[in-house]
Design a protein around this motif. Structure first.
Motif, PDB file in Angstrom:
ATOM      1  N   GLY A  99       6.485  -1.766  -7.548  1.00 42.57           N
ATOM      2  CA  GLY A  99       7.877  -2.011  -7.898  1.00 42.57           C
ATOM      3  C   GLY A  99       8.209  -1.724  -9.341  1.00 42.57           C
ATOM      4  N   THR A 100       7.276  -1.125 -10.073  1.00 46.65           N
ATOM      5  CA  THR A 100       7.497  -0.882 -11.491  1.00 46.65           C
ATOM      6  C   THR A 100       8.335   0.353 -11.761  1.00 46.65           C
ATOM      7  OG1 THR A 100       5.381   0.264 -11.550  1.00 46.65           O
ATOM      8  CG2 THR A 100       5.383  -2.064 -12.193  1.00 46.65           C
ATOM      9  N   ARG A 101       8.431   1.227 -10.793  1.00 49.51           N
ATOM     10  CA  ARG A 101       9.225   2.450 -10.950  1.00 49.51           C
ATOM     11  C   ARG A 101      10.202   2.584  -9.793  1.00 49.51           C
ATOM     12  NH1 ARG A 101       5.080   7.125 -13.150  1.00 49.51           N
ATOM     13  NH2 ARG A 101       4.217   5.929 -14.879  1.00 49.51           N
ATOM     14  N   THR A 102      11.447   2.825 -10.155  1.00 49.96           N
ATOM     15  CA  THR A 102      12.479   3.044  -9.137  1.00 49.96           C
ATOM     16  C   THR A 102      13.324   4.247  -9.533  1.00 49.96           C
ATOM     17  OG1 THR A 102      14.070   1.567 -10.210  1.00 49.96           O
ATOM     18  CG2 THR A 102      12.604   0.576  -8.585  1.00 49.96           C
ATOM     19  N   ASP A 120       0.807  -1.215   0.000  1.00 49.74           N
ATOM     20  CA  ASP A 120       0.000   0.000   0.000  1.00 49.74           C
ATOM     21  C   ASP A 120       0.842   1.267   0.000  1.00 49.74           C
ATOM     22  OD1 ASP A 120      -2.559  -1.321   2.276  1.00 49.74           O
ATOM     23  OD2 ASP A 120      -2.341  -1.479   0.100  1.00 49.74           O
ATOM     24  N   TYR A 121       2.183   1.104   0.094  1.00 47.64           N
ATOM     25  CA  TYR A 121       3.051   2.256   0.321  1.00 47.64           C
ATOM     26  C   TYR A 121       4.182   2.377  -0.686  1.00 47.64           C
ATOM     27  CZ  TYR A 121       0.692   2.049   4.805  1.00 47.64           C
ATOM     28  OH  TYR A 121      -0.261   2.009   5.791  1.00 47.64           O
ATOM     29  N   VAL A 122       4.446   3.605  -1.082  1.00 42.16           N
ATOM     30  CA  VAL A 122       5.717   3.925  -1.720  1.00 42.16           C
ATOM     31  C   VAL A 122       6.772   3.874  -0.622  1.00 42.16           C
ATOM     32  CG1 VAL A 122       7.071   5.714  -2.868  1.00 42.16           C
ATOM     33  CG2 VAL A 122       4.642   5.416  -3.440  1.00 42.16           C
ATOM     34  N   ALA A 146      17.096   6.023  -2.533  1.00 45.81           N
ATOM     35  CA  ALA A 146      16.314   5.265  -3.517  1.00 45.81           C
ATOM     36  C   ALA A 146      14.840   5.337  -3.154  1.00 45.81           C
ATOM     37  CB  ALA A 146      16.774   3.809  -3.567  1.00 45.81           C
ATOM     38  N   THR A 147      14.014   5.125  -4.167  1.00 45.61           N
ATOM     39  CA  THR A 147      12.590   5.009  -3.943  1.00 45.61           C
ATOM     40  C   THR A 147      12.023   3.980  -4.907  1.00 45.61           C
ATOM     41  OG1 THR A 147      10.481   6.198  -3.818  1.00 45.61           O
ATOM     42  CG2 THR A 147      12.027   6.902  -5.515  1.00 45.61           C
ATOM     43  N   ILE A 148      10.929   3.372  -4.498  1.00 46.24           N
ATOM     44  CA  ILE A 148      10.285   2.363  -5.330  1.00 46.24           C
ATOM     45  C   ILE A 148       8.781   2.504  -5.200  1.00 46.24           C
ATOM     46  CG2 ILE A 148      10.454   0.626  -3.484  1.00 46.24           C
ATOM     47  CD1 ILE A 148      10.932  -1.452  -5.782  1.00 46.24           C
ATOM     48  N   SER A 149       8.097   2.418  -6.324  1.00 53.31           N
ATOM     49  CA  SER A 149       6.649   2.554  -6.327  1.00 53.31           C
ATOM     50  C   SER A 149       5.996   1.327  -5.705  1.00 53.31           C
ATOM     51  CB  SER A 149       6.152   2.762  -7.754  1.00 53.31           C
ATOM     52  OG  SER A 149       6.466   1.637  -8.567  1.00 53.31           O
ATOM     53  N   ARG A 186       5.059   6.116   2.392  1.00 46.85           N
ATOM     54  CA  ARG A 186       3.966   7.047   2.156  1.00 46.85           C
ATOM     55  C   ARG A 186       2.900   6.303   1.353  1.00 46.85           C
ATOM     56  NH1 ARG A 186       3.292  13.067  -0.384  1.00 46.85           N
ATOM     57  NH2 ARG A 186       1.240  12.671  -1.277  1.00 46.85           N
ATOM     58  N   SER A 187       1.676   6.368   1.815  1.00 42.93           N
ATOM     59  CA  SER A 187       0.593   5.779   1.034  1.00 42.93           C
ATOM     60  C   SER A 187       0.353   6.663  -0.181  1.00 42.93           C
ATOM     61  CB  SER A 187      -0.683   5.668   1.876  1.00 42.93           C
ATOM     62  OG  SER A 187      -1.082   6.938   2.334  1.00 42.93           O
ATOM     63  N   SER A 188       0.066   6.024  -1.325  1.00 39.68           N
ATOM     64  CA  SER A 188      -0.084   6.799  -2.550  1.00 39.68           C
ATOM     65  C   SER A 188      -0.760   5.962  -3.612  1.00 39.68           C
ATOM     66  CB  SER A 188       1.290   7.269  -3.035  1.00 39.68           C
ATOM     67  OG  SER A 188       1.155   8.166  -4.114  1.00 39.68           O
ATOM     68  N   VAL A 189      -0.966   6.586  -4.743  1.00 44.19           N
ATOM     69  CA  VAL A 189      -1.567   5.891  -5.877  1.00 44.19           C
ATOM     70  C   VAL A 189      -0.522   5.009  -6.544  1.00 44.19           C
ATOM     71  CG1 VAL A 189      -3.243   7.720  -6.251  1.00 44.19           C
ATOM     72  CG2 VAL A 189      -1.061   7.782  -7.470  1.00 44.19           C
ATOM     73  N   THR A 190      -0.996   4.052  -7.297  1.00 45.67           N
ATOM     74  CA  THR A 190      -0.109   3.156  -8.029  1.00 45.67           C
ATOM     75  C   THR A 190       0.751   3.941  -9.010  1.00 45.67           C
ATOM     76  OG1 THR A 190      -1.738   1.404  -7.849  1.00 45.67           O
ATOM     77  CG2 THR A 190      -0.041   1.143  -9.535  1.00 45.67           C
ATOM     78  N   GLY A 191       2.048   3.646  -9.034  1.00 49.28           N
ATOM     79  CA  GLY A 191       2.948   4.269  -9.989  1.00 49.28           C
ATOM     80  C   GLY A 191       3.685   5.478  -9.466  1.00 49.28           C
ATOM     81  N   ALA A 192       3.251   6.024  -8.340  1.00 49.88           N
ATOM     82  CA  ALA A 192       3.908   7.206  -7.790  1.00 49.88           C
ATOM     83  C   ALA A 192       5.204   6.820  -7.094  1.00 49.88           C
ATOM     84  CB  ALA A 192       2.976   7.907  -6.818  1.00 49.88           C
TER      85      ALA A 192
END
Length: 125
Positions: A54-57, A30-32, A48-51, A98-104
Motif C-alpha cells: 500500500g505504499t505506492r498508488t 501477495d498481490y498488486v 487505480a493501482t496499489i502496491s 498480479r503477484s509481484s515484488v514489493t513496491g511494484a
C-alpha cells in the motif's frame, strides 16, 4: 486468485461510493491490485493501482482528486473510495490482481492475471 468486487450501486451525481475487493481464499497482500472500469461500448479503462504494502498508488487521470485507493491487508481487503461522482463514472468496476515484488504497481490491464466479476456503478445526473 479468485477476486470479488462489491459495493456498486446507484448514486446521484456528486455522491460517493466505496468499492471493496477481496480474495476469499488467498492472502491479498501477495498481490498488486488494480481497479479498472468498463462502460458500455468503451474500452476497459485504468482507474487505480496499489502496491502490495500500500505504499505506492497511482490513479487514472480521469479520477485524480476524486478517487482514492487503499488496502487493509490484515482484513484481506482493498478499497476504492469514489467521491464527487459524475455520470461519466458509470461503468462496471473490476478489481484485478498480479503477484509481484514489493513496491511494484501496474497501470496496464494486460499486466494482470486474475480478475473479479465486476460491480456496477451507476451515477445519475
Amino acid at each position: 486468485v479468485q477476486l470479488q468486487a462489491s459495493g456498486g450501486g446507484l448514486v446521484q451525481a456528486g455522491g460517493s461510493l466505496s468499492l471493496t475487493c477481496t480474495a476469499p481464499r488467498r492472502t491479498i497482500s501477495d498481490y498488486v491490485i488494480g481497479w479498472f472500469r468498463q462502460a458500455p461500448g468503451k474500452e476497459r479503462e485504468f482507474v487505480a493501482t496499489i502496491s502490495r504494502a500500500g505504499t505506492r498508488t497511482v490513479l487514472g487521470n480521469s479520477v485524480k482528486g476524486r478517487f482514492t485507493v487503499s488496502r487493509d491487508n490484515a482484513k484481506n481487503m482493498v478499497y476504492l473510495q469514489m467521491n464527487s461522482l459524475k455520470p461519466d463514472d458509470t461503468a462496471v468496476y473490476y478489481c484485478a490482481a498480479r503477484s509481484s515484488v514489493t513496491g511494484a504497481y501496474y497501470v496496464d490491464r494486460y499486466e494482470y492475471n486474475d480478475w473479479g466479476q465486476g460491480t456496477l456503478v451507476t451515477v445519475s445526473s
